[in-house]
Design an enzyme around this catalytic site. Structure first.
Site, PDB file in Angstrom:
ATOM      1  N   LYS A 148       0.833  -1.213   0.000  1.00 27.13           N
ATOM      2  CA  LYS A 148       0.000   0.000   0.000  1.00 27.13           C
ATOM      3  C   LYS A 148       0.870   1.268   0.000  1.00 27.13           C
ATOM      4  O   LYS A 148       0.687   2.166  -0.827  1.00 27.13           O
ATOM      5  CB  LYS A 148      -0.924  -0.022   1.224  1.00 27.13           C
TER       6      LYS A 148
ATOM      7  N   CYS B 168      -4.705  10.964   1.172  1.00 23.77           N
ATOM      8  CA  CYS B 168      -3.811   9.794   1.105  1.00 23.77           C
ATOM      9  C   CYS B 168      -2.386  10.107   0.636  1.00 23.77           C
ATOM     10  O   CYS B 168      -1.432   9.913   1.381  1.00 23.77           O
ATOM     11  CB  CYS B 168      -4.426   8.724   0.216  1.00 23.77           C
TER      12      CYS B 168
ATOM     13  N   LYS C  64       0.065  12.279   2.866  1.00 24.52           N
ATOM     14  CA  LYS C  64       0.389  11.646   4.155  1.00 24.52           C
ATOM     15  C   LYS C  64       1.125  10.315   3.963  1.00 24.52           C
ATOM     16  O   LYS C  64       2.014   9.978   4.726  1.00 24.52           O
ATOM     17  CB  LYS C  64      -0.871  11.488   4.994  1.00 24.52           C
TER      18      LYS C  64
ATOM     19  N   ALA D  15      -0.131  16.784 -15.771  1.00 24.37           N
ATOM     20  CA  ALA D  15       0.507  17.867 -15.010  1.00 24.37           C
ATOM     21  C   ALA D  15      -0.592  18.717 -14.377  1.00 24.37           C
ATOM     22  O   ALA D  15      -1.700  18.813 -14.901  1.00 24.37           O
ATOM     23  CB  ALA D  15       1.349  18.714 -15.951  1.00 24.37           C
TER      24      ALA D  15
ATOM     25  N   GLY E 206      -2.956  16.077  -3.936  1.00 22.46           N
ATOM     26  CA  GLY E 206      -3.519  16.416  -2.625  1.00 22.46           C
ATOM     27  C   GLY E 206      -4.342  15.250  -2.132  1.00 22.46           C
ATOM     28  O   GLY E 206      -4.092  14.105  -2.496  1.00 22.46           O
TER      29      GLY E 206
HETATM   30  P1  NAD Z   1     -12.034   9.162   7.657  1.00 21.69           P
HETATM   31  O1  NAD Z   1     -11.449  10.216   8.505  1.00 21.69           O
HETATM   32  O2  NAD Z   1     -13.047   9.518   6.627  1.00 21.69           O
HETATM   33  O3  NAD Z   1     -12.702   8.050   8.597  1.00 21.69           O
HETATM   34  C1  NAD Z   1     -12.131   7.548   9.768  1.00 21.69           C
HETATM   35  C2  NAD Z   1     -13.255   7.323  10.775  1.00 21.69           C
HETATM   36  O4  NAD Z   1     -12.719   6.657  11.918  1.00 21.69           O
HETATM   37  C3  NAD Z   1     -13.873   8.628  11.289  1.00 21.69           C
HETATM   38  O5  NAD Z   1     -15.269   8.617  11.057  1.00 21.69           O
HETATM   39  C4  NAD Z   1     -13.539   8.643  12.771  1.00 21.69           C
HETATM   40  O6  NAD Z   1     -14.553   9.248  13.556  1.00 21.69           O
HETATM   41  C5  NAD Z   1     -13.406   7.141  13.057  1.00 21.69           C
HETATM   42  N1  NAD Z   1     -12.639   6.829  14.265  1.00 21.69           N
HETATM   43  C6  NAD Z   1     -11.472   7.382  14.697  1.00 21.69           C
HETATM   44  N2  NAD Z   1     -11.111   6.835  15.874  1.00 21.69           N
HETATM   45  C7  NAD Z   1     -12.059   5.917  16.188  1.00 21.69           C
HETATM   46  C8  NAD Z   1     -12.247   5.028  17.286  1.00 21.69           C
HETATM   47  N3  NAD Z   1     -11.375   4.991  18.299  1.00 21.69           N
HETATM   48  N4  NAD Z   1     -13.331   4.231  17.291  1.00 21.69           N
HETATM   49  C9  NAD Z   1     -14.217   4.280  16.262  1.00 21.69           C
HETATM   50  N5  NAD Z   1     -14.103   5.095  15.205  1.00 21.69           N
HETATM   51  C10 NAD Z   1     -13.035   5.909  15.166  1.00 21.69           C
HETATM   52  O7  NAD Z   1     -10.810   8.399   7.003  1.00 21.69           O
HETATM   53  P2  NAD Z   1     -10.801   7.574   5.620  1.00 21.69           P
HETATM   54  O8  NAD Z   1     -10.586   8.496   4.489  1.00 21.69           O
HETATM   55  O9  NAD Z   1     -11.949   6.638   5.593  1.00 21.69           O
HETATM   56  O10 NAD Z   1      -9.442   6.754   5.806  1.00 21.69           O
HETATM   57  C11 NAD Z   1      -9.334   5.697   6.717  1.00 21.69           C
HETATM   58  C12 NAD Z   1      -8.050   4.944   6.443  1.00 21.69           C
HETATM   59  O11 NAD Z   1      -8.098   4.365   5.145  1.00 21.69           O
HETATM   60  C13 NAD Z   1      -6.790   5.817   6.456  1.00 21.69           C
HETATM   61  O12 NAD Z   1      -5.729   5.075   6.959  1.00 21.69           O
HETATM   62  C14 NAD Z   1      -6.569   6.122   4.993  1.00 21.69           C
HETATM   63  O13 NAD Z   1      -5.230   6.402   4.698  1.00 21.69           O
HETATM   64  C15 NAD Z   1      -7.004   4.830   4.348  1.00 21.69           C
HETATM   65  N6  NAD Z   1      -7.461   4.963   2.966  1.00 21.69           N
HETATM   66  C16 NAD Z   1      -8.239   6.016   2.601  1.00 21.69           C
HETATM   67  C17 NAD Z   1      -8.684   6.125   1.282  1.00 21.69           C
HETATM   68  C18 NAD Z   1      -9.530   7.293   0.857  1.00 21.69           C
HETATM   69  O14 NAD Z   1      -9.653   7.510  -0.351  1.00 21.69           O
HETATM   70  N7  NAD Z   1     -10.126   8.056   1.745  1.00 21.69           N
HETATM   71  C19 NAD Z   1      -8.335   5.136   0.345  1.00 21.69           C
HETATM   72  C20 NAD Z   1      -7.560   4.068   0.747  1.00 21.69           C
HETATM   73  C21 NAD Z   1      -7.123   3.986   2.075  1.00 21.69           C
END
Ligand code: NAD
Length: 428
Positions: A203, A259, A262, A251, A256
């Site tokens: 990943k 993902c 970070k 380009a 941003g």
């Molecule tokens: P997000 O912020 O939309 O969702 C995360 C959720 O987790 C939030 O609703 C938050 O309230 C909840 N949360 C935090 N702590 C918690 C706890 N202790 N108990 C229960 N819920 C809790 O984030 P996201 O965009 O869904 O990303 C989540 C993960 O997936 C990240 O690691 C991200 O890098 C990865 N990811 C994201 C994408 C994307 O396009 N958004 C794609 C692939 C991977």
């Protein structure tokens, strides 16, 4: 049919939950944001994702929402962790949510569980999750930890779930492998089974590679500008080479979203911690930052004095078909232009509500034409489809000065110049 618990009901968690329910599983979505859970119970989504509302509605009988991890874990065999893993100030991944969730899972385990990290995490996090659960588990109950990184793209997340390029499953036991391969059986995609560390690395390496492609093409775009070449043609010529491929060679204002920035930071940081200086990633990030400055310079070159000029920004989200503005280049660029005294009018089809929390002193407009009216310059930041069919004759009539900065290279420069616009793209 499996009983699944998804901890973290954000972009990834909710999409994953709804899609697993669509496949016939019983899914409990958990989130510690009580307000979010209340909204979800009332059928209000906390963000925009095409088709998600309809999918959740369709699968109401198989989906439930709770703020109790205990409730979700006790009733499920498979527990997905999909909480956020944001950057710390030093660039490392903040895994405190993952640790908290792992501890709570340990307190709630009542029989065998497969705990799957789906959040993007640095290599060796699986070991730490396993250690945390072992340390906090009350009864002597068997469990497995696995890694199943997520590759969905916001804006097309549901399609990506059902038609992924690949499914990665990192496991330590045959039992965990069997459960996950069965769960994904209805999906027609190659399944690659690996150890947990390799899955975690797949990943970070994939996202960092894609970000590298974007920074590479942006660097080439800068050379194009120096010599008067056209980056869209250079990218087309490069992309026709099947070893390179044409995707991620557009380009623009830099990458941003929640993902790429970070994940590049976190991969650089973890590599360094492990003893390897991944300098290439440092340069990828540097080029990305410079690219935003290059856009601001284009605005300054076009307007000369930016103070008190009205700039119409079209697009605030980091890409089309989402309301996600996390690390969106538009937000940083607007803030810099405001510091220089510019007056900003903005329009985005979906992301204005979220932008209002982070961008003050902006006149949010109801459509493209009210945004560009009386403006000194248009700055197109996101390639929404709606922006591709603008009536530029009308725009020219209602603008103060017909200047267009097209940071996504979506328009035909010749046509706009013929209409009387000053046109500036990226790398052409
Ligand atoms: P997000 O912020 O939309 O969702 C995360 C959720 O987790 C939030 O609703 C938050 O309230 C909840 N949360 C935090 N702590 C918690 C706890 N202790 N108990 C229960 N819920 C809790 O984030 P996201 O965009 O869904 O990303 C989540 C993960 O997936 C990240 O690691 C991200 O890098 C990865 N990811 C994201 C994408 C994307 O396009 N958004 C794609 C692939 C991977």
């Amino acid at each position: 049919m499996k009983n699944i618990c998804i901890i973290g009901s954000g972009y990834v968690g909710l999409v994953t939950g709804a899609c697993f329910a669509e496949l016939g599983n019983k899914v409990i979505c958990v989130d510690n944001d009580v307000k979010k859970i209340k909204m979800l119970k009332k059928n209000i989504l906390p963000f925009y994702e095409p088709g998600l509302k309809e999918l959740i509605n369709k699968n109401r009988s198989k989906l439930s929402f709770t703020s109790s991890i205990k409730d979700g874990v006790e009733k499920s065999e498979i527990v997905f962790i999909t909480v956020g893993t944001p950057s710390r100030d030093d660039g490392s991944a903040d895994l405190s949510c993952v640790e908290r969730v792992a501890t709570e899972i340990a307190h709630s385990i009542n029989n065998y569980k497969l705990i799957v990290e789906k959040s993007t995490v640095p290599v060796e996090t699986g070991e730490k999750v396993k250690y945390t659960i072992k340390r906090n588990i009350v009864k002597k109950i068997e469990f497995d930890v696995a890694s199943n990184p997520e590759f969905l793209r916001e804006g097309q997340a549901i399609n990506d779930f059902f038609h992924p390029d690949r499914i990665i499953i990192g496991v330590e036991t045959k039992k965990a492998e069997k459960i996950l391969t069965e769960l994904y059986k209805p999906i027609c995609a190659p399944i690659l089974v690996t150890d947990i560390k390799s899955a975690e690395l797949i990943k970070h390496a994939s996202n960092s590679f894609l970000a590298t492609k974007i920074s590479f093409i942006n660097a080439v775009a800068n050379i194009c500008e120096l010599v008067g070449a056209d980056i869209t043609k250079v990218a087309e010529g490069m992309g026709l080479d099947s070893r390179i491929g044409k995707s991620f060679l557009n380009a623009g204002p830099g990458f941003g979203g929640s993902c790429f920035p970070k994940d590049v930071d976190a991969f650089y940081w973890i590599s360094k911690k492990l003893g390897y200086d991944f300098n290439l990633l440092y340069e990828v990030k540097k080029i990305n930052e410079t690219q935003k400055q290059n856009i601001i310079k284009k605005v300054e070159d076009a307007l000369w004095i930016v103070a008190n000029k009205i700039i119409a920004v079209l697009g605030l989200s980091f890409k089309p078909d989402t309301d996600d503005i996390r690390m969106s280049p538009a937000i940083d660029i607007i803030k810099s232009l405001q510091k220089k005294g510019a007056k900003i009018k903005a329009y985005d089809p979906k992301a204005m509500k979220k932008s209002k929390d982070v961008l003050k002193n902006v006149e949010y407009c109801k459509d493209i034409y009210s945004a560009v009216k009386n403006s000194d310059c248009i700055l197109v930041m996101t390639e929404w489809n709606e922006f591709k069919n603008i009536d530029f004759e009308k725009v020219k009539r209602i603008m103060k000065n017909p200047i267009l900065i097209d940071t996504r290279n979506i328009y035909n420069p010749e046509k706009l110049i013929k209409l009387g616009f000053v046109y500036k793209g990226v790398g052409r």
